[in-house]
Design a protein around this motif. Structure first.
Motif, short mmCIF file in Angstrom:
data_model
loop_
_atom_site.label_atom_id
_atom_site.label_comp_id
_atom_site.label_asym_id
_atom_site.label_seq_id
_atom_site.Cartn_x
_atom_site.Cartn_y
_atom_site.Cartn_z
N SER A 59 6.91 4.53 -7.91
CA SER A 59 5.55 4.10 -8.21
C SER A 59 5.57 3.49 -9.61
CB SER A 59 4.60 5.30 -8.17
OG SER A 59 3.50 5.12 -9.03
N ARG B 19 8.63 -3.69 -4.91
CA ARG B 19 8.50 -2.67 -3.85
C ARG B 19 8.19 -1.33 -4.48
NH1 ARG B 19 14.00 -2.38 -0.74
NH2 ARG B 19 15.02 -3.23 -2.59
N GLN B 20 7.39 -0.53 -3.79
CA GLN B 20 7.17 0.86 -4.19
C GLN B 20 7.43 1.74 -2.97
OE1 GLN B 20 3.71 1.30 -7.41
NE2 GLN B 20 2.88 0.72 -5.43
N GLY C 154 3.92 4.47 -3.66
CA GLY C 154 2.71 3.96 -4.32
C GLY C 154 1.55 4.90 -4.04
N TRP D 295 -0.76 4.42 -1.37
CA TRP D 295 -1.10 2.99 -1.50
C TRP D 295 -0.07 2.19 -0.71
CZ3 TRP D 295 -5.26 0.40 -2.70
CH2 TRP D 295 -5.18 -0.96 -2.97
N SER E 50 2.38 -0.27 0.35
CA SER E 50 3.13 -1.14 -0.57
C SER E 50 4.26 -1.88 0.15
CB SER E 50 3.72 -0.30 -1.71
OG SER E 50 2.73 0.46 -2.37
N ASN F 193 3.01 -8.13 -2.31
CA ASN F 193 1.84 -7.89 -3.18
C ASN F 193 2.25 -7.69 -4.63
OD1 ASN F 193 0.31 -7.97 -0.85
ND2 ASN F 193 0.51 -5.76 -0.50
N TYR G 126 2.29 -4.87 -7.56
CA TYR G 126 2.19 -3.47 -7.94
C TYR G 126 2.50 -3.42 -9.43
CZ TYR G 126 3.19 -3.70 -2.97
OH TYR G 126 3.17 -4.08 -1.64
N GLY H 167 -3.08 -2.55 -8.00
CA GLY H 167 -2.49 -3.13 -6.80
C GLY H 167 -3.34 -4.31 -6.36
N ASN I 187 -3.43 -7.17 -3.33
CA ASN I 187 -2.84 -7.63 -2.07
C ASN I 187 -2.81 -9.15 -2.09
OD1 ASN I 187 -2.89 -4.95 -1.34
ND2 ASN I 187 -4.76 -5.12 -0.13
#
Ligand code: BTN
Length: 286
Positions: free
Chosen positions: A47, A70-71, A74, A82, A84, A89, A91, A165, A167
């Motif tokens: 995260s 990438r998470q 998240g 979240w 992810s 997206n 983050y 975050g 999108n």
């Protein structure tokens, strides 16, 4: 398990990704006052908020930004996950050390919501608004969220991690039946893909500007812009918290960033973001 994308001291360019240190860093260096340096861009983290907490512990300064492609873990508000997906997206987490009374920590979330909402509106031209306290929405679907994690010390916000975050390039295909009702992205709304580095640059620039405004005594400017962008004020809302459920008209936000509810009996109630476990505008089905 963390894999860093390019920093200035790395040699290998990462041309496969539109999320690049080399694209983001020079652009924000031109405009930044506080937020944007150091900038750390990772491919994979658990995260970005967790990484930012660790960096803060290690002494990284206010303004440090962590971005990941990438998470794996998240997190959203109230312990939610979240979503992810990789390569889609933004983050991002920011280390802040504001000289702010801890009772006013909610203003940080409102400030970030204003900045991110303006960023996506101005960049993508979409009619995004803010749903109390921190959701960036287009209609009823969420295209961004903010998770502020503070470490209060002696009544002031010693350090806050602002997790954001956005999108950006998720497709409908990335979303399951449940998420496709609640989530959207810039791409879904505009039918075109967006350069995530450009979105990050815009968001960081707007965050920097609004954070400076907050430090400069501009809490009222933030509240005023939050009201302008809000899709909550004036709506009948249901808030449930420790003191039980309350249904009233969302009338305003106060000096502390609390939502002021106008109740049917003429009284007012205040709700902090932390009190809210459920929030619906009348007419919404989810
Ligand atoms: C919300 O529940 O609306 C807040 C979502 C915040 C998600 C972001 S993504 C980057 C940062 N890292 C996390 O683990 N969470 C925040």
């Amino acid at each position: 398990m963390e894999q860093r994308l390019r920093r200035s001291d790395d040699q290998e360019p990462d041309e496969a990704s539109d999320l690049s240190y080399d694209l983001i860093s020079p652009a924000i260096r031109q405009q930044r006052k506080i937020i944007g340096e150091p900038l750390l861009v990772f491919d994979l983290v658990d995260s970005t908020n967790t990484v930012a907490h660790r960096l803060a512990d290690e002494g990284y300064p206010e303004g440090t930004v962590v971005i990941a492609n990438r998470q794996t873990a998240g997190r959203g508000r109230h312990g939610r996950i979240w979503f992810s997906p990789p390569n889609r997206n933004i983050y991002m987490s920011v280390i802040l050390k504001p000289p702010l009374d801890s009772r006013k920590a909610t203003l940080l979330t409102l400030m970030a919501a204003v900045a991110c909402c303006q960023a996506v509106r101005n960049l993508a031209g979409i009619d995004a608004s803010i749903k109390w306290p921190n959701d960036i929405v287009v209609g009823a679907r969420k295209c961004g969220g903010i998770l502020t994690e503070t470490r209060p010390a002696a009544g002031s916000v010693q350090c806050a991690i602002l997790g954001i975050g956005i999108n950006v390039n998720m497709d409908e295909d990335d979303l399951d039946e449940f998420l496709s009702r609640d989530a959207t992205s810039l791409k879904i709304e505009t039918l075109r893909a967006w350069d995530r580095s450009a979105v990050a640059v815009r968001a960081i620039g707007d965050l920097d500007r609004w954070y400076l405004s907050l430090l400069d005594g501009g809490a009222e400017r933030i509240r005023s812009e939050w009201r302008n962008l809000s899709s909550t004020i004036g709506k009948l809302v249901s808030v449930s918290g420790v003191a039980g459920a309350a249904v009233g008209i969302a009338a305003d936000i106060d000096d502390f960033g609390y939502l002021v509810l106008s109740m049917p009996d003429g009284s007012t109630r205040r709700a902090s973001a932390g009190d809210i476990s459920q929030f619906r505008t009348v007419g919404e089905t989810s």
